[in-house]
Scaffold this motif. Structure first.
Motif, mmCIF file in Angstrom:
data_model
loop_
_atom_site.group_PDB
_atom_site.id
_atom_site.type_symbol
_atom_site.label_atom_id
_atom_site.label_comp_id
_atom_site.label_asym_id
_atom_site.label_seq_id
_atom_site.Cartn_x
_atom_site.Cartn_y
_atom_site.Cartn_z
ATOM 1 N N ARG A 71 0.891 -1.176 -0.012
ATOM 2 C CA ARG A 71 0.119 -0.049 -0.007
ATOM 3 C C ARG A 71 0.941 1.142 0.072
ATOM 4 O O ARG A 71 0.618 2.349 -0.602
ATOM 5 N N ASN A 72 1.853 1.085 0.754
ATOM 6 C CA ASN A 72 3.055 2.358 0.892
ATOM 7 C C ASN A 72 3.522 2.743 -0.456
ATOM 8 O O ASN A 72 3.817 3.823 -1.018
ATOM 9 N N LEU A 73 3.765 1.532 -1.402
ATOM 10 C CA LEU A 73 4.425 1.454 -2.467
ATOM 11 C C LEU A 73 3.358 2.288 -3.647
ATOM 12 O O LEU A 73 3.789 3.072 -4.324
ATOM 13 N N ARG A 111 3.949 9.409 -10.204
ATOM 14 C CA ARG A 111 5.407 9.558 -10.417
ATOM 15 C C ARG A 111 5.466 8.428 -11.513
ATOM 16 O O ARG A 111 6.551 8.410 -12.440
ATOM 17 N N ALA A 112 4.857 7.087 -11.310
ATOM 18 C CA ALA A 112 5.380 5.862 -12.159
ATOM 19 C C ALA A 112 4.107 5.774 -13.295
ATOM 20 O O ALA A 112 3.832 4.596 -13.799
ATOM 21 N N THR A 113 3.371 6.777 -13.684
ATOM 22 C CA THR A 113 2.421 6.713 -14.477
ATOM 23 C C THR A 113 2.594 7.287 -15.760
ATOM 24 O O THR A 113 3.162 8.329 -15.815
ATOM 25 N N GLY A 114 1.563 6.700 -16.748
ATOM 26 C CA GLY A 114 1.788 7.791 -18.187
ATOM 27 C C GLY A 114 3.169 8.153 -18.455
ATOM 28 O O GLY A 114 4.100 7.256 -18.676
ATOM 29 N N GLY A 115 3.079 9.427 -18.871
ATOM 30 C CA GLY A 115 4.593 9.820 -19.438
ATOM 31 C C GLY A 115 5.268 10.583 -18.092
ATOM 32 O O GLY A 115 6.264 11.345 -18.475
ATOM 33 N N ALA A 174 11.270 5.954 -12.223
ATOM 34 C CA ALA A 174 10.329 5.872 -11.090
ATOM 35 C C ALA A 174 9.480 4.685 -11.169
ATOM 36 O O ALA A 174 9.242 3.760 -10.590
ATOM 37 N N PHE A 175 9.004 4.424 -12.860
ATOM 38 C CA PHE A 175 8.200 3.355 -13.300
ATOM 39 C C PHE A 175 8.945 2.221 -12.837
ATOM 40 O O PHE A 175 8.295 1.211 -12.303
ATOM 41 N N MET A 176 10.045 2.190 -13.495
ATOM 42 C CA MET A 176 10.973 1.004 -13.425
ATOM 43 C C MET A 176 11.304 0.474 -11.906
ATOM 44 O O MET A 176 11.355 -0.515 -11.661
ATOM 45 N N GLU A 177 11.797 1.593 -11.092
ATOM 46 C CA GLU A 177 11.700 1.326 -9.618
ATOM 47 C C GLU A 177 10.675 0.822 -9.298
ATOM 48 O O GLU A 177 10.893 -0.085 -8.286
ATOM 49 N N PHE A 178 9.545 1.422 -9.331
ATOM 50 C CA PHE A 178 8.294 0.827 -8.809
ATOM 51 C C PHE A 178 8.029 -0.737 -8.952
ATOM 52 O O PHE A 178 7.933 -1.592 -8.164
ATOM 53 N N GLN A 179 8.131 -1.061 -10.370
ATOM 54 C CA GLN A 179 8.047 -2.300 -10.546
ATOM 55 C C GLN A 179 9.072 -3.357 -10.064
ATOM 56 O O GLN A 179 8.701 -4.525 -9.385
ATOM 57 N N GLY A 180 10.058 -2.858 -9.913
ATOM 58 C CA GLY A 180 11.191 -3.608 -9.270
ATOM 59 C C GLY A 180 10.839 -3.816 -7.758
ATOM 60 O O GLY A 180 11.135 -5.083 -7.253
ATOM 61 N N ARG A 181 10.333 -2.898 -7.115
ATOM 62 C CA ARG A 181 10.354 -2.927 -5.678
ATOM 63 C C ARG A 181 9.173 -3.902 -5.540
ATOM 64 O O ARG A 181 8.890 -4.432 -4.446
ATOM 65 N N VAL A 182 8.080 -3.826 -6.158
ATOM 66 C CA VAL A 182 6.803 -4.616 -6.209
ATOM 67 C C VAL A 182 7.165 -6.068 -6.381
ATOM 68 O O VAL A 182 7.051 -7.058 -5.755
ATOM 69 N N GLY A 183 8.002 -6.313 -7.555
ATOM 70 C CA GLY A 183 8.600 -7.723 -7.882
ATOM 71 C C GLY A 183 9.282 -8.070 -6.662
ATOM 72 O O GLY A 183 9.142 -9.364 -6.125
ATOM 73 N N THR A 184 10.066 -7.639 -6.154
ATOM 74 C CA THR A 184 10.990 -8.001 -4.818
ATOM 75 C C THR A 184 10.331 -8.252 -3.924
ATOM 76 O O THR A 184 10.391 -9.499 -2.860
ATOM 77 N N LEU A 200 0.420 -5.284 -12.279
ATOM 78 C CA LEU A 200 1.431 -4.067 -12.049
ATOM 79 C C LEU A 200 2.646 -4.140 -13.058
ATOM 80 O O LEU A 200 3.048 -3.047 -13.358
ATOM 81 N N GLN A 201 2.858 -5.386 -13.413
ATOM 82 C CA GLN A 201 4.019 -5.360 -14.574
ATOM 83 C C GLN A 201 3.631 -5.282 -15.685
ATOM 84 O O GLN A 201 3.892 -6.173 -16.770
ATOM 85 N N GLN A 202 2.829 -4.063 -16.025
ATOM 86 C CA GLN A 202 2.507 -3.799 -17.517
ATOM 87 C C GLN A 202 3.752 -2.816 -18.093
ATOM 88 O O GLN A 202 4.655 -1.956 -17.340
ATOM 89 N N ARG A 203 3.671 -2.559 -19.343
ATOM 90 C CA ARG A 203 4.454 -1.589 -20.079
ATOM 91 C C ARG A 203 4.311 -0.131 -19.705
ATOM 92 O O ARG A 203 5.281 0.597 -19.890
ATOM 93 N N ARG A 204 2.840 0.041 -19.292
ATOM 94 C CA ARG A 204 2.619 1.247 -18.948
ATOM 95 C C ARG A 204 1.554 1.306 -17.943
ATOM 96 O O ARG A 204 0.775 0.336 -17.971
ATOM 97 N N LEU A 205 1.604 2.106 -17.031
ATOM 98 C CA LEU A 205 0.651 2.199 -16.033
ATOM 99 C C LEU A 205 0.007 3.648 -15.981
ATOM 100 O O LEU A 205 0.463 4.868 -16.246
ATOM 101 N N THR A 206 -1.436 3.563 -15.597
ATOM 102 C CA THR A 206 -1.993 4.841 -15.510
ATOM 103 C C THR A 206 -2.772 4.913 -14.018
ATOM 104 O O THR A 206 -2.453 3.951 -13.093
ATOM 105 N N GLU A 207 -3.230 6.027 -13.685
ATOM 106 C CA GLU A 207 -3.703 6.487 -12.321
ATOM 107 C C GLU A 207 -4.917 5.386 -12.246
ATOM 108 O O GLU A 207 -5.095 4.888 -11.110
#
Length: 383
Positions: A54-56, A63-67, A72-82, A104-111
């Motif tokens: 939830r904190n992530l 920060r990790a959405t859209g354009g 931050a997008f890559m960091e977010f997916q990495g932390r979720v995966g870990t 959440l491991q999509q090529r692009r995330l939206t709000e």
């Protein structure tokens, strides 16, 4: 028979605290069962992962959405995966955590994706919320027991009062209490006169020394002389004057006072500011109260009083005190004392309540109310 206002007051609140304790105990048992269905340790592990995920989501949303920030997008997916790698096989909602990771491991995330992930987490939040429910239930249970104990103590105090009232009501109000009163009054009159003479004629330094030494006797409740006053009468010639003369000096003007004492300023500082203390010094702390103490306590009072009284009164006063002490050895002392207490303390209203049986009924009501709380406290023991 209709319940009296006092009976209603005695029982008021008792059903409430008992019912409340029963309710919160049942709620605690339900919450405990809900936790045990999953396992407390497993739920704590699940709560840790749930909270971190939830904190992530909160931290990276926007920060990790859209354009946004690709880093931050890559960091977010990495932390979720870990976080979701190597989840324990028996972890509650393990599949849900993995589904959220996959989502959440999509090529692009939206709000909207972040909002959907929170919705996917929601059932896990409900599950781990069982731990908070148990904590809350435990606190409510403790508070309910505390309230029940408080009410029980109130009832115990009331029962003590009513039992004492009953004992007074059983006293022989026609008993010859003068057999106790007359020796006590003789002593009180004698010691009062002796102390007045002592205060009137004894040098202040000697009089206050007697009062100061009385501190050694806890039952003699003389107020200790103020330190500055005691020092003054010991170190200045005016201390040879009796207390009334010192009080007279305290009312003199400074110019007049200079003719009588060696240091007018010192007298004003030490004596003038303690006039109330000096004026109130009397024999009250060594007088025997009426009604008198119990047969067990009276000899202790007399023993300590004698140690002080002998320093300012003659043998006749001490002899009067010995006579008082001997009263405690009378076979009828407690009967006479109980009569004196009853005469002194029973109000007309209380006598009417005793005669009508109201006190007995109130006592029965209070005992029943306390017994109900005792049963509840025994049934629902501390956690």
């Amino acid at each position: 028979m209709a319940r009296s206002d006092t009976e209603t007051e005695l029982s008021a609140g008792t059903p409430d605290v008992v019912e409340r304790l029963e309710q919160v105990a049942e709620a605690h048992d339900r919450a405990q069962t809900r936790v045990e269905e999953v396992g407390a340790d497993a739920l704590r592990d699940c709560r840790d992962i749930y909270s971190e995920l939830r904190n992530l989501l909160e931290s990276y949303d926007g920060r990790a959405t859209g354009g946004g920030d690709f880093e931050a997008f890559m960091e977010f997916q990495g932390r979720v995966g870990t976080l979701t790698d190597d989840l324990p096989e028996d972890l509650p909602e393990r599949d849900t955590f993995e589904e959220i990771d996959d989502f959440l491991q999509q090529r692009r995330l939206t709000e909207g994706d972040f909002e959907q992930a929170r919705e996917m987490l929601s059932p896990i939040g409900d599950l781990v919320g069982r731990l908070d429910e148990l904590d809350d239930a435990r606190e409510r249970y403790k508070k309910a027991r505390t309230e029940a104990n408080r009410r029980r103590n109130e009832l115990s105090d009331r029962i003590d009062d009513l039992e004492r009232l009953q004992r007074l009501g059983d006293a022989d109000l026609d008993a010859p209490v003068e057999r106790l009163r007359e020796p006590i009054e003789r002593y009180n009159d004698a010691v009062t006169e002796a102390f007045a003479e002592f205060r009137r004629n004894t040098p202040a330094k000697d009089a206050l020394a007697v009062i100061d030494r009385a501190d050694a006797y806890p039952l003699v409740e003389f107020r200790s002389p103020p330190a500055e006053l005691l020092t003054y009468v010991r170190e200045h010639d005016a201390g040879r004057e009796p207390i009334p003369k010192l009080l007279e000096y305290a009312d003199y003007s400074t110019s007049k006072l200079d003719h009588y004492v060696d240091d007018a300023a010192a007298l004003r500082s030490a004596v003038a500011t303690r006039q109330t203390y000096l004026r109130r010094l009397d024999a009250e702390p060594v007088r025997i109260n009426w009604p008198p103490p119990s047969a067990d306590a009276l000899p202790w009072y007399c023993r300590e009083y004698r140690s002080v009284v002998a320093r300012f009164a003659d043998e006749s006063v001490v002899a009067a005190l010995r006579e008082v002490r001997g009263l405690a050895e009378r076979d009828d002392y407690e009967r006479l004392r109980e009569s004196a207490v009853a005469r002194s303390e029973l109000t007309e209203s209380e006598r009417e309540r005793l005669a009508s049986g109201a006190v007995e009924q109130e006592l029965s009501t209070a005992r029943e109310a306390r017994a109900a709380i005792d049963d509840a406290l025994e049934t629902y023991s501390p956690l």
